[in-house]
Design an enzyme around this catalytic site. Structure first.
Site, short mmCIF file in Angstrom:
data_model
loop_
_atom_site.label_atom_id
_atom_site.label_comp_id
_atom_site.label_asym_id
_atom_site.label_seq_id
_atom_site.Cartn_x
_atom_site.Cartn_y
_atom_site.Cartn_z
N ARG A 70 -5.19 4.91 2.11
CA ARG A 70 -5.32 4.69 3.55
C ARG A 70 -4.72 5.82 4.39
NH1 ARG A 70 -4.53 -0.03 0.95
NH2 ARG A 70 -2.30 -0.14 1.38
N GLU A 107 7.05 -1.80 -3.65
CA GLU A 107 7.44 -3.22 -3.55
C GLU A 107 6.77 -4.01 -4.67
OE1 GLU A 107 7.96 -5.04 0.81
OE2 GLU A 107 6.10 -3.92 0.55
O1 LIG Z 1 6.94 2.55 1.58
P1 LIG Z 1 6.46 2.04 0.26
O2 LIG Z 1 7.27 0.89 -0.25
O3 LIG Z 1 6.37 3.14 -0.76
O4 LIG Z 1 4.98 1.44 0.45
C1 LIG Z 1 3.97 2.02 1.23
C2 LIG Z 1 2.71 2.32 0.45
O5 LIG Z 1 2.10 1.13 -0.05
C3 LIG Z 1 0.70 1.12 0.32
O6 LIG Z 1 -0.11 1.75 -0.60
P2 LIG Z 1 -0.40 1.17 -2.05
O7 LIG Z 1 0.65 1.65 -2.98
O8 LIG Z 1 -0.62 -0.30 -1.94
O9 LIG Z 1 -1.72 1.94 -2.51
P3 LIG Z 1 -3.23 1.98 -2.01
O10 LIG Z 1 -3.22 2.76 -0.71
O11 LIG Z 1 -3.91 2.74 -3.11
O12 LIG Z 1 -3.71 0.57 -1.83
C4 LIG Z 1 0.68 1.90 1.61
O13 LIG Z 1 -0.62 2.40 1.89
C5 LIG Z 1 1.69 2.99 1.35
O14 LIG Z 1 1.11 4.11 0.67
N1 LIG Z 2 3.34 -5.23 3.35
C1 LIG Z 2 2.51 -4.23 3.05
N2 LIG Z 2 1.27 -4.18 3.61
C2 LIG Z 2 0.43 -3.16 3.32
N3 LIG Z 2 0.74 -2.17 2.48
C3 LIG Z 2 1.96 -2.19 1.90
N4 LIG Z 2 2.58 -1.34 1.06
C4 LIG Z 2 3.81 -1.82 0.78
N5 LIG Z 2 4.03 -2.96 1.45
C5 LIG Z 2 2.89 -3.22 2.15
#
Ligand SMILES: O=P(O)(O)OC[C@H]1O[C@H](OP(=O)(O)OP(=O)(O)O)[C@H](O)[C@@H]1O
Ligand SMILES: Nc1ncnc2[nH]cnc12
Length: 184
Positions: A70, A107
């Protein structure tokens, strides 16, 4: 002119309201902040991009590094508007060339970011972009990648941040710029 309601920019209120909250996704206890609903509203999407463009257009940014997936959406929009190159920081097994990698914890699990060798030149000023900061682990891994290549991280930019990151905050000594708080 900024239209304010209760001291908060009406455009920021609309951005926050356009984000859908999905409870217990992708696992129990996580309140997932889903930006796909915001992307369906072109005016709100445009306003969000413009906040970032207004902030970064005169900061001498050479490269915007966006985090898969994203972070690509906002990162590419902002890079084009400020005349910077865009660098995708990708999840494992996506990059065809020689790459640097950095593992990190989320997380809801573990992951790894990779960047092509040669994407960043030494001392280039880089802005790191993602949709959301929760623990900051993903952005820290991105910063390590950029610094391994000799780039200088100027700031982290996110659409959404947990309340401690709203306004100005620092992560690993670098400023974090967040538009709206996580909805819970
Ligand atoms: O601050 P943090 O605890 O590191 O979390 C934030 C990250 O989590 C989500 O991505 P995700 O890892 O879900 O991957 P995706 O974009 O491939 O769905 C979001 O888009 C961030 O990249
Ligand atoms: N609460 C949340 N919503 C969307 N992306 C995330 N990545 C980590 N925590 C998230």
């Amino acid at each position: 002119m900024i239209e304010e309601e209760n001291g908060v920019d009406a455009r920021l209120q609309a951005i926050s309201a356009a984000i859908r909250v999905v409870p217990h996704f992708p696992k129990p206890g996580i309140m997932f902040n889903d930006i796909t609903t915001l992307l369906l509203r072109p005016t709100v999407f445009k306003d969000a991009v413009e906040f970032f463009v207004d902030r970064y257009r005169d900061m001498g940014i050479a490269a915007v590094a966006g985090i898969e997936a994203r972070g690509f959406i906002f990162g590419t929009s902002v890079a084009l508007a400020i005349g910077a190159k865009f660098i995708p920081l990708q999840k494992p097994k996506k990059l065809p060339g020689e790459f640097l990698s950095e593992a990190y914890e989320l997380e809801y699990g573990k992951d790894c970011l990779e960047m092509h060798v040669g994407a960043v030149q030494p001392r280039e000023r880089v802005l790191i972009f993602d949709d959301l900061i929760a623990t900051g682990g993903t952005l820290c891994a991105a910063m390590k990648l950029i610094e391994k290549a000799g780039g200088e991280v100027v700031e982290f930019a996110c659409l959404i941040g947990s309340p401690k990151f709203k306004g100005r905050y620092r992560l690993n000594g670098k400023p974090v710029y967040v538009l709206v708080e996580c909805r819970r």
